[in-house]
Design a protein around this motif. Structure first.
Motif, PDB file in Angstrom:
ATOM      1  N   CYS A 230       0.884  -1.133   0.000  1.00 21.84           N
ATOM      2  CA  CYS A 230       0.000   0.000   0.000  1.00 21.84           C
ATOM      3  C   CYS A 230       0.927   1.189   0.000  1.00 21.84           C
ATOM      4  O   CYS A 230       1.888   1.228   0.769  1.00 21.84           O
ATOM      5  CB  CYS A 230      -0.848  -0.032   1.270  1.00 21.84           C
TER       6      CYS A 230
ATOM      7  N   TYR B 126       1.526   2.925   3.217  1.00 20.15           N
ATOM      8  CA  TYR B 126       2.396   2.217   4.169  1.00 20.15           C
ATOM      9  C   TYR B 126       3.855   2.571   3.909  1.00 20.15           C
ATOM     10  O   TYR B 126       4.651   2.726   4.835  1.00 20.15           O
ATOM     11  CB  TYR B 126       2.174   0.709   4.041  1.00 20.15           C
TER      12      TYR B 126
ATOM     13  N   ILE C 185      -4.756   6.626   9.464  1.00 25.24           N
ATOM     14  CA  ILE C 185      -4.649   5.225   9.039  1.00 25.24           C
ATOM     15  C   ILE C 185      -3.811   4.443  10.049  1.00 25.24           C
ATOM     16  O   ILE C 185      -2.715   4.872  10.428  1.00 25.24           O
ATOM     17  CB  ILE C 185      -4.020   5.101   7.631  1.00 25.24           C
TER      18      ILE C 185
ATOM     19  N   TYR D 121      -2.006   0.701  10.892  1.00 21.62           N
ATOM     20  CA  TYR D 121      -1.441  -0.428  10.133  1.00 21.62           C
ATOM     21  C   TYR D 121      -1.236  -1.641  11.028  1.00 21.62           C
ATOM     22  O   TYR D 121      -1.059  -1.530  12.223  1.00 21.62           O
ATOM     23  CB  TYR D 121      -0.115  -0.008   9.504  1.00 21.62           C
TER      24      TYR D 121
ATOM     25  N   ILE E 150      -3.021  -2.176   5.795  1.00 16.64           N
ATOM     26  CA  ILE E 150      -3.913  -1.273   6.541  1.00 16.64           C
ATOM     27  C   ILE E 150      -4.831  -2.062   7.466  1.00 16.64           C
ATOM     28  O   ILE E 150      -5.459  -3.035   7.058  1.00 16.64           O
ATOM     29  CB  ILE E 150      -4.749  -0.405   5.568  1.00 16.64           C
TER      30      ILE E 150
ATOM     31  N   GLY F 222      -8.828   2.833   8.394  1.00 17.47           N
ATOM     32  CA  GLY F 222      -8.600   4.243   8.106  1.00 17.47           C
ATOM     33  C   GLY F 222      -9.884   4.996   8.404  1.00 17.47           C
ATOM     34  O   GLY F 222     -10.954   4.587   7.944  1.00 17.47           O
TER      35      GLY F 222
ATOM     36  N   TRP G 241       0.541   4.081  13.251  1.00 22.11           N
ATOM     37  CA  TRP G 241      -0.558   4.861  12.663  1.00 22.11           C
ATOM     38  C   TRP G 241      -0.017   6.210  12.227  1.00 22.11           C
ATOM     39  O   TRP G 241       1.023   6.672  12.730  1.00 22.11           O
ATOM     40  CB  TRP G 241      -1.744   4.999  13.628  1.00 22.11           C
TER      41      TRP G 241
END
Ligand SMILES: [Zn+2]
Length: 454
Positions: free
Chosen positions: A31, A34, A194, A196, A244, A247, A271
C-alpha cells in the motif's frame, strides 16, 4: 512584503524538500500509504514539515492499481518539538509548521533504497515513480491527473522546469501520480488517520469490533464513511490483504486522533495522520452531454427522456437529455441507490454526477440531485357521457371518445386521470457507503458550511 525576497526557481517559490511517490502497490499487497511510514522511519534524522499528503487521482483510468493514491511528504529541518501526528512501533511521529529544505538528491537516493525493497515489481500494473524537489510543481499537474488522462512525457517536461529529480521503475508511470501529489494545493480537503497491522498479521483476517466502530461513528461529528448501515458492514477496514488495519476519514484532524483510540480489536503496529483530497469531488468537471470525454467524471444538468428500464444484471438505465442524449446507468453494486433511478419519470429534472464510459457511451451515476419532479398523472379510465351517464368508448389511440348510445364525442384529453404520489422527493441521493469512491463527497460533508467556503 517578505514574500518578495523568497528565493524562487523559474517563478516557483522554494519549499522544504518535497518527496512524492506512487504506484508501488498491487491488488494483493502493499500500500503506497504504508511506504510513507517506512520512509518516515528511514528519514527520521529529518523533520516532517506539514502532514503527509494522501492524494487520490482520476478513478477512471483503466491501469490504476487499486485506489489510485499517491503520497507526498515534506521534509527538512525545523525548530521546536512539533506536534504528534503518528506513531511507529512506539515512537511518536512529529510534524512541524515550517522548516528549511535539505538536499533533494540525497533524499531521493535514500528513499529509492527503501522503495526497491518493498514495491510489488512483479505486478504488471505496478510501475513505481518517485520524485524529490525543493520547488512545488505547477497546480496543473494535479488537476490534469485528477480529472483527465495525462502522459508521462508532459509531466516530465513540467518537472524539468522546476528542477525536480526523479526515478522511474518499469514504465515509471508512478511519476505522474507522484508529481500530481506534489503539486496539489488544497482548496477543499479532508483528513484520514490510518492504522497499520503488525507485519506478522498482514494477510490474515482483521479483528475489529464492529460495535466500537458504530459507537465511534455515532459519537463523532466530523467523520464520514465509517459504517454502512444499509448493508451492515464496517467501512473503515479494506477488504484487500494490504497492511492497513483501518482508516478513519473526517473533517477534523483532532477529532480523528480521538476516533482512532475508540476502535477496539487488533493492536496497530503504527498509525499516521494524512491530509487528503478524499471526499472533495475535485475529479468532477461541469459538462454538457455533447462535450463529455471518456475516462473523465462529470456533473451535468439534464431532463429525463424515457421511462427507466432494468437491464440484465439488475442495472437501471435512464435516457436523459440536455439537447444531446445519453444513457445514465445506475449499476447493481450501488444497490438501494438504483431505486432512485427506477423512480424517475420523463420530464423530471436532475443533476447527475458520474464517470463517463466510452463504449457504449454512458454515464455511470455516482450521485444525483433531483431538482424538479413532474406530476405522475395516469389515465385510469374512459370518460363518462354527461347525457347517458355511461362510460364512453375509445375511437383508437389519441382519437378521443364516443358514446355508443347517443354518439356524443369527447377529445382524448377528457380521459379519467388520477395523480399518483411520486416515490422520491427533490434532493440529493448517494450510493451506500460501501459503493462510494474515494473522491466522492458524501452528503454528510455537503451540508457543512465551512467546507465550501474555504
Ligand atoms: Zn351518451
Amino acid at each position: 512584503m517578505t514574500t518578495l525576497f523568497r528565493p524562487t526557481y523559474n517563478g516557483h517559490p522554494v519549499s522544504p524538500t518535497l518527496l512524492a511517490f506512487d504506484d508501488t502497490d498491487s491488488p494483493d499487497g502493499m500500500c503506497t500509504t504504508y511506504l510513507a511510514t517506512l520512509l518516515i522511519q528511514e528519514l527520521r534524522d529529518l523533520d516532517l514539515i506539514g502532514l503527509p499528503r494522501l492524494v487520490r487521482l482520476n478513478p477512471n483510468v483503466p491501469w490504476k492499481t487499486r485506489g489510485n493514491a499517491a503520497i507526498c511528504l515534506t521534509l527538512g529541518r525545523a525548530k521546536g518539538s512539533g506536534t504528534v501526528c503518528g506513531n511507529i512501533r512506539g515512537e511518536p511521529v512529529r510534524v512541524h509548521g515550517k522548516g528549511t529544505p535539505v538536499d533533494p538528491h540525497e533524499v531521493l537516493e535514500r528513499s529509492c533504497r527503501v522503495l526497491e525493497k518493498v514495491a510489488k515489481f512483479e505486478c504488471p500494473k505496478t510501475n513505481p515513480g518517485i520524485v524529490a524537489s525543493n520547488f512545488r510543481p505547477p497546480p496543473s499537474l494535479y488537476w490534469g491527473a485528477v480529472r483527465e488522462v495525462v502522459t508521462l512525457r508532459s509531466v516530465e517536461s513540467a518537472l524539468r522546469k522546476t528542477g525536480a529529480t526523479w526515478r522511474k521503475y518499469k514504465s515509471g508511470r508512478g511519476v505522474i501520480g507522484a508529481s500530481a501529489a506534489m503539486s496539489w494545493r488544497p482548496r477543499d480537503r479532508t483528513w484520514e488517520v490510518i492504522a497499520y497491522r503488525s507485519p506478522s498479521k498482514i494477510g490474515s483476517k482483521r479483528t475489529i469490533d464492529s460495535k466500537s466502530v458504530i459507537k465511534m461513528d455515532k459519537s463523532t461529528k466530523w467523520t464520514f464513511n465509517n459504517y454502512d448501515y444499509d448493508n451492515p458492514h464496517i467501512a473503515i477496514t479494506p477488504s484487500s490483504p494490504c497492511p492497513i488495519l483501518f482508516g478513519i476519514r473526517g473533517d477534523s484532524p483532532s477529532e480523528l486522533l480521538k476516533a482512532r483510540t475508540m476502535i477496539r480489536g487488533e493492536e496497530p503496529d503504527r498509525w499516521l495522520l494524512f491530509l487528503t483530497n478524499q471526499g472533495t469531488e475535485d475529479h468532477l468537471v461541469n459538462r454538457r452531454i455533447g462535450s463529455l470525454r471518456p475516462w473523465e467524471s462529470a456533473r451535468l444538468a439534464a431532463k429525463v427522456l424515457s421511462e427507466p428500464t432494468t437491464i440484465q444484471g439488475g442495472h437501471v438505465i435512464v435516457r436523459v437529455t440536455d439537447g444531446h442524449e445519453i444513457d445514465a446507468a445506475f449499476y447493481e453494486p450501488s444497490r438501494g441507490f438504483r431505486d432512485v433511478g427506477r423512480a424517475l419519470l420523463p420530464g423530471d429534472e436532475v443533476l447527475l454526477c458520474g464517470s463517463v464510459r466510452d463504449e457504449p457511451r454512458s454515464l455511470n451515476v455516482e450521485k444525483i440531485m433531483v431538482r424538479k419532479l413532474v406530476k405522475d398523472i395516469r389515465k385510469v379510465g374512459n370518460p363518462v357521457c354527461r347525457r347517458c351517464n355511461k362510460s364512453m368508448g375509445s375511437m383508437g389511440a389519441s382519437q378521443g371518445y364516443r358514446c355508443k348510445r347517443c354518439g356524443a364525442k369527447l377529445p382524448a384529453s377528457k380521459a379519467l386521470t388520477k395523480e399518483f404520489p411520486r416515490a422520491i422527493k427533490p434532493g440529493w441521493y448517494e450510493p451506500p457507503v460501501a459503493s462510494r469512491r474515494h473522491l466522492h463527497k458524501p452528503l454528510r460533508r455537503m451540508s457543512r458550511g465551512n467546507i465550501d467556503n474555504l
